[in-house]
Design a protein around this motif. Sequence first.
Motif, PDB file in Angstrom:
ATOM      1  N   TRP A 109     -38.492  -6.414   6.824  1.00 34.06           N
ATOM      2  CA  TRP A 109     -38.317  -7.861   6.856  1.00 34.06           C
ATOM      3  C   TRP A 109     -36.945  -8.292   6.338  1.00 34.06           C
ATOM      4  CZ3 TRP A 109     -40.814 -10.714   9.957  1.00 34.06           C
ATOM      5  CH2 TRP A 109     -42.116 -10.408  10.326  1.00 34.06           C
ATOM      6  N   ALA A 110     -36.361  -7.547   5.420  1.00 35.43           N
ATOM      7  CA  ALA A 110     -35.007  -7.882   4.962  1.00 35.43           C
ATOM      8  C   ALA A 110     -34.011  -7.743   6.113  1.00 35.43           C
ATOM      9  CB  ALA A 110     -34.596  -6.986   3.795  1.00 35.43           C
ATOM     10  N   SER A 111     -34.115  -6.652   6.871  1.00 35.74           N
ATOM     11  CA  SER A 111     -33.235  -6.455   8.023  1.00 35.74           C
ATOM     12  C   SER A 111     -33.523  -7.483   9.109  1.00 35.74           C
ATOM     13  CB  SER A 111     -33.407  -5.038   8.579  1.00 35.74           C
ATOM     14  OG  SER A 111     -33.066  -4.068   7.612  1.00 35.74           O
ATOM     15  N   SER A 112     -34.800  -7.835   9.281  1.00 29.28           N
ATOM     16  CA  SER A 112     -35.158  -8.828  10.300  1.00 29.28           C
ATOM     17  C   SER A 112     -34.610 -10.201   9.953  1.00 29.28           C
ATOM     18  CB  SER A 112     -36.675  -8.898  10.461  1.00 29.28           C
ATOM     19  OG  SER A 112     -37.180  -7.676  10.954  1.00 29.28           O
ATOM     20  N   LEU A 113     -34.639 -10.562   8.674  1.00 29.64           N
ATOM     21  CA  LEU A 113     -34.071 -11.840   8.256  1.00 29.64           C
ATOM     22  C   LEU A 113     -32.599 -11.923   8.632  1.00 29.64           C
ATOM     23  CD1 LEU A 113     -34.194 -14.539   6.733  1.00 29.64           C
ATOM     24  CD2 LEU A 113     -33.762 -13.263   4.606  1.00 29.64           C
ATOM     25  N   LEU A 114     -31.878 -10.844   8.393  1.00 30.66           N
ATOM     26  CA  LEU A 114     -30.470 -10.797   8.784  1.00 30.66           C
ATOM     27  C   LEU A 114     -30.321 -10.875  10.298  1.00 30.66           C
ATOM     28  CD1 LEU A 114     -29.284  -7.963   6.358  1.00 30.66           C
ATOM     29  CD2 LEU A 114     -28.907 -10.416   6.094  1.00 30.66           C
ATOM     30  N   GLY A 115     -31.261 -10.258  11.016  1.00 32.31           N
ATOM     31  CA  GLY A 115     -31.220 -10.298  12.474  1.00 32.31           C
ATOM     32  C   GLY A 115     -31.414 -11.703  13.019  1.00 32.31           C
ATOM     33  N   PHE A 116     -32.346 -12.456  12.439  1.00 34.41           N
ATOM     34  CA  PHE A 116     -32.568 -13.830  12.885  1.00 34.41           C
ATOM     35  C   PHE A 116     -31.356 -14.713  12.579  1.00 34.41           C
ATOM     36  CE2 PHE A 116     -37.206 -12.699  12.387  1.00 34.41           C
ATOM     37  CZ  PHE A 116     -37.486 -12.746  13.750  1.00 34.41           C
ATOM     38  N   MET A 117     -30.726 -14.508  11.431  1.00 29.80           N
ATOM     39  CA  MET A 117     -29.523 -15.272  11.093  1.00 29.80           C
ATOM     40  C   MET A 117     -28.396 -14.971  12.082  1.00 29.80           C
ATOM     41  SD  MET A 117     -29.681 -14.664   6.951  1.00 29.80           S
ATOM     42  CE  MET A 117     -28.058 -15.332   6.645  1.00 29.80           C
ATOM     43  N   THR A 118     -28.284 -13.713  12.477  1.00 29.46           N
ATOM     44  CA  THR A 118     -27.249 -13.338  13.439  1.00 29.46           C
ATOM     45  C   THR A 118     -27.516 -13.958  14.801  1.00 29.46           C
ATOM     46  OG1 THR A 118     -26.930 -11.238  12.270  1.00 29.46           O
ATOM     47  CG2 THR A 118     -26.059 -11.390  14.508  1.00 29.46           C
ATOM     48  N   LEU A 119     -28.789 -13.971  15.215  1.00 32.43           N
ATOM     49  CA  LEU A 119     -29.139 -14.594  16.488  1.00 32.43           C
ATOM     50  C   LEU A 119     -28.782 -16.077  16.499  1.00 32.43           C
ATOM     51  CD1 LEU A 119     -32.580 -13.135  17.645  1.00 32.43           C
ATOM     52  CD2 LEU A 119     -30.362 -12.939  18.778  1.00 32.43           C
ATOM     53  N   ALA A 120     -28.994 -16.746  15.376  1.00 31.71           N
ATOM     54  CA  ALA A 120     -28.667 -18.176  15.306  1.00 31.71           C
ATOM     55  C   ALA A 120     -27.168 -18.406  15.499  1.00 31.71           C
ATOM     56  CB  ALA A 120     -29.124 -18.749  13.965  1.00 31.71           C
ATOM     57  N   MET A 121     -26.353 -17.515  14.957  1.00 29.91           N
ATOM     58  CA  MET A 121     -24.910 -17.666  15.090  1.00 29.91           C
ATOM     59  C   MET A 121     -24.386 -17.149  16.426  1.00 29.91           C
ATOM     60  SD  MET A 121     -23.903 -19.269  12.509  1.00 29.91           S
ATOM     61  CE  MET A 121     -22.229 -19.162  13.091  1.00 29.91           C
ATOM     62  N   ALA A 122     -25.198 -16.382  17.133  1.00 31.54           N
ATOM     63  CA  ALA A 122     -24.741 -15.784  18.388  1.00 31.54           C
ATOM     64  C   ALA A 122     -24.528 -16.810  19.490  1.00 31.54           C
ATOM     65  CB  ALA A 122     -25.748 -14.727  18.857  1.00 31.54           C
ATOM     66  N   VAL A 123     -24.940 -18.067  19.263  1.00 33.46           N
ATOM     67  CA  VAL A 123     -24.740 -19.108  20.277  1.00 33.46           C
ATOM     68  C   VAL A 123     -23.292 -19.597  20.304  1.00 33.46           C
ATOM     69  CG1 VAL A 123     -27.141 -19.852  20.049  1.00 33.46           C
ATOM     70  CG2 VAL A 123     -25.369 -21.005  18.712  1.00 33.46           C
ATOM     71  N   VAL A 124     -22.510 -19.283  19.275  1.00 39.24           N
ATOM     72  CA  VAL A 124     -21.134 -19.796  19.175  1.00 39.24           C
ATOM     73  C   VAL A 124     -20.286 -19.445  20.399  1.00 39.24           C
ATOM     74  CG1 VAL A 124     -18.962 -19.568  17.902  1.00 39.24           C
ATOM     75  CG2 VAL A 124     -21.084 -20.020  16.673  1.00 39.24           C
ATOM     76  N   PRO A 125     -20.226 -18.164  20.832  1.00 42.93           N
ATOM     77  CA  PRO A 125     -19.394 -17.869  22.011  1.00 42.93           C
ATOM     78  C   PRO A 125     -19.843 -18.610  23.265  1.00 42.93           C
ATOM     79  CG  PRO A 125     -19.940 -15.847  20.831  1.00 42.93           C
ATOM     80  CD  PRO A 125     -20.791 -16.930  20.252  1.00 42.93           C
ATOM     81  N   PHE A 126     -21.146 -18.801  23.425  1.00 46.10           N
ATOM     82  CA  PHE A 126     -21.636 -19.523  24.601  1.00 46.10           C
ATOM     83  C   PHE A 126     -21.173 -20.983  24.566  1.00 46.10           C
ATOM     84  CE2 PHE A 126     -24.552 -15.970  24.076  1.00 46.10           C
ATOM     85  CZ  PHE A 126     -24.669 -15.490  25.373  1.00 46.10           C
ATOM     86  N   LEU A 127     -21.184 -21.579  23.367  1.00 46.30           N
ATOM     87  CA  LEU A 127     -20.723 -22.961  23.243  1.00 46.30           C
ATOM     88  C   LEU A 127     -19.218 -23.060  23.514  1.00 46.30           C
ATOM     89  CD1 LEU A 127     -22.727 -24.075  20.064  1.00 46.30           C
ATOM     90  CD2 LEU A 127     -23.189 -24.668  22.449  1.00 46.30           C
ATOM     91  N   LEU A 128     -18.446 -22.099  22.995  1.00 47.14           N
ATOM     92  CA  LEU A 128     -17.001 -22.112  23.232  1.00 47.14           C
ATOM     93  C   LEU A 128     -16.674 -21.841  24.696  1.00 47.14           C
ATOM     94  CD1 LEU A 128     -15.631 -20.269  20.066  1.00 47.14           C
ATOM     95  CD2 LEU A 128     -15.488 -22.705  20.597  1.00 47.14           C
ATOM     96  N   LEU A 129     -17.496 -21.036  25.348  1.00 44.78           N
ATOM     97  CA  LEU A 129     -17.285 -20.763  26.761  1.00 44.78           C
ATOM     98  C   LEU A 129     -17.374 -22.054  27.576  1.00 44.78           C
ATOM     99  CD1 LEU A 129     -16.775 -18.226  28.510  1.00 44.78           C
ATOM    100  CD2 LEU A 129     -19.236 -18.161  28.950  1.00 44.78           C
ATOM    101  N   LYS A 130     -18.264 -22.948  27.154  1.00 41.54           N
ATOM    102  CA  LYS A 130     -18.476 -24.195  27.876  1.00 41.54           C
ATOM    103  C   LYS A 130     -17.536 -25.307  27.414  1.00 41.54           C
ATOM    104  CE  LYS A 130     -22.090 -27.491  29.231  1.00 41.54           C
ATOM    105  NZ  LYS A 130     -21.766 -27.350  30.673  1.00 41.54           N
ATOM    106  N   PHE A 131     -17.337 -25.415  26.095  1.00 44.44           N
ATOM    107  CA  PHE A 131     -16.604 -26.563  25.555  1.00 44.44           C
ATOM    108  C   PHE A 131     -15.240 -26.202  24.976  1.00 44.44           C
ATOM    109  CE2 PHE A 131     -21.195 -27.468  24.927  1.00 44.44           C
ATOM    110  CZ  PHE A 131     -21.308 -28.559  25.790  1.00 44.44           C
ATOM    111  N   GLY A 132     -14.878 -24.920  24.944  1.00 41.62           N
ATOM    112  CA  GLY A 132     -13.638 -24.499  24.291  1.00 41.62           C
ATOM    113  C   GLY A 132     -12.389 -25.115  24.887  1.00 41.62           C
ATOM    114  N   GLY A 133     -12.343 -25.224  26.225  1.00 38.86           N
ATOM    115  CA  GLY A 133     -11.159 -25.785  26.875  1.00 38.86           C
ATOM    116  C   GLY A 133     -10.898 -27.212  26.455  1.00 38.86           C
ATOM    117  N   GLY A 134     -11.942 -28.011  26.414  1.00 38.79           N
ATOM    118  CA  GLY A 134     -11.787 -29.402  25.981  1.00 38.79           C
ATOM    119  C   GLY A 134     -11.386 -29.499  24.527  1.00 38.79           C
TER     120      GLY A 134
END
Length: 513
Positions: free
Chosen positions: A466-491
């Motif tokens: 569960w300690a490793s899983s907690l870190l995994g869920f936190m990483t998944l939450a931050m993994a959306v950043v590149p997708f957001l920059l892919l869409k909005f980065g140019g603007g």
Amino acid sequence: MSRPSIVPSVDEFRLPKFDFEPWSTRSSVYSQGTTEDEKALIDFNKCVSESAEDWSPTKKLFAVSTCFLVVLNSAIASSLPGGAVSYTADYFHVTDEQQYGLPISVFLIGYVFGPLLFSPLSEMYGRRIIMIVSFIGYTAFTFGCAMAPTWPALLIFRFLVGLCAAAPYTLGGGICADLYSNAAHRGLAIMVLMIVLNVGPASGPIIAGFVSSVSWRRKYWVALILAGVSFIPLLFLPETYGPVLHARRARAARTWVGKSAKPTPLVSNKQSLTKTLSVAFIRPFRMFSEPIVLATSLLMAMVYAIFYLFFEAYPIIFGGVYQMSTGVSALAFIPMPIGACLDIIIVLWWERYLERAKARNAPWAFNEEYRRMPLACIGGPLCALSLFWLGWSARPTTHWIIPMLAGIPYGMGVEIIFMALTSYLSDGYGTLTASALASAAIMRSVLGALLPLLAQPMYGALGVGWASSLLGFMTLAMAVVPFLLLKFGGGLRRRSKLCRQVIEKKEALEGQV
């Protein structure tokens, strides 16, 4: 009264790439005064100063290889106590296990303050002198760690080592940007830099695990030997920072012409050191107001902090679950640099795919965000996968190789995230790359210093799964950043004042050549 004497020719200067237009066609560059007041004004805006981008491939390779070698020292030093800190703690009679992470944490605190100091100084005095002076400090304070008489003294020296080691860590991306204007070449150089930053920390615990059983001081002597070898090519590292090279050419030309020659406004007098540092100390924090810098820094900080948490978690997992010795459990880090090296295949494939898309005039291929960001989009899920894999496969009934192999996707994820986002910052902020990377380094170093301190209580309370899983869920939450920059980065880049200033300055300089 006759005009001032004509400026000497290119051959007379014996300096490369000077190209002065004849004074007869440039009446605006000098004043036709009287008697001793006549001043010959040299328009250095029209001088094509030597640029690191124009060096031969051999000279570029030497410069970037030397940079990588110095960065490797910094990367190894960052994790050197990891996995073998128990030997040091026993020597100094430290019984509180929560203090075991301090030698790494205080080093990373030095990483917080180092970029604030060295990044502005490099933009004022150049990369070379800062790299050399900081490496001398790094070597001296590493010697202090090897001779530390007490636990507090060791922690103080570790902080100072981290402070000095932050210089190559911060300036590495800036040097790559200085040497390679071509985005593809720059991206390849930064990719190799990221591999070095991955291989180095993974090597530290292995070195410490096998030499510390004889004496905990030996790992620092090993670091000193590597520093001595690295110092030789560092002495011959050429300056790469464009504005400093330009200023040097201006001073050299003024010497040839005479003291009466004055530069035009582009080559202005340097600000005072105090003013420069006060402005530049604030700049990295001001850059957090840039959404691009803030978002990329958060993601890099998360995966970076977890990477350093592994130096405390792996002894718990492989030493506790599988009863491995300190040296053998440190070998569990080997899959991480293997994963980082596998990224080369992915990046080269992406480069070919992108070039083919451009050749057939695919509209998306000319979007700046698609140059690197799709690579970062796969990095976050890879890191999360690794954490879930590690947490739920580490069982006494499961062979130790299974959880150990979980390091491969994490090494791939960290490497590809850092490579893509560092290149993205370099492309967007140009000559301000060092400051942008300093901002990112501050955030990840703060989180990297704090999170490893939580390893012992977190894994003790939640267990490995569960300690490793907690870190995994936190990483998944931050993994959306590149997708957001892919869409909005140019603007976001178009609305960024700093990005626009960099583009306008580059266009102005190109128009003056």
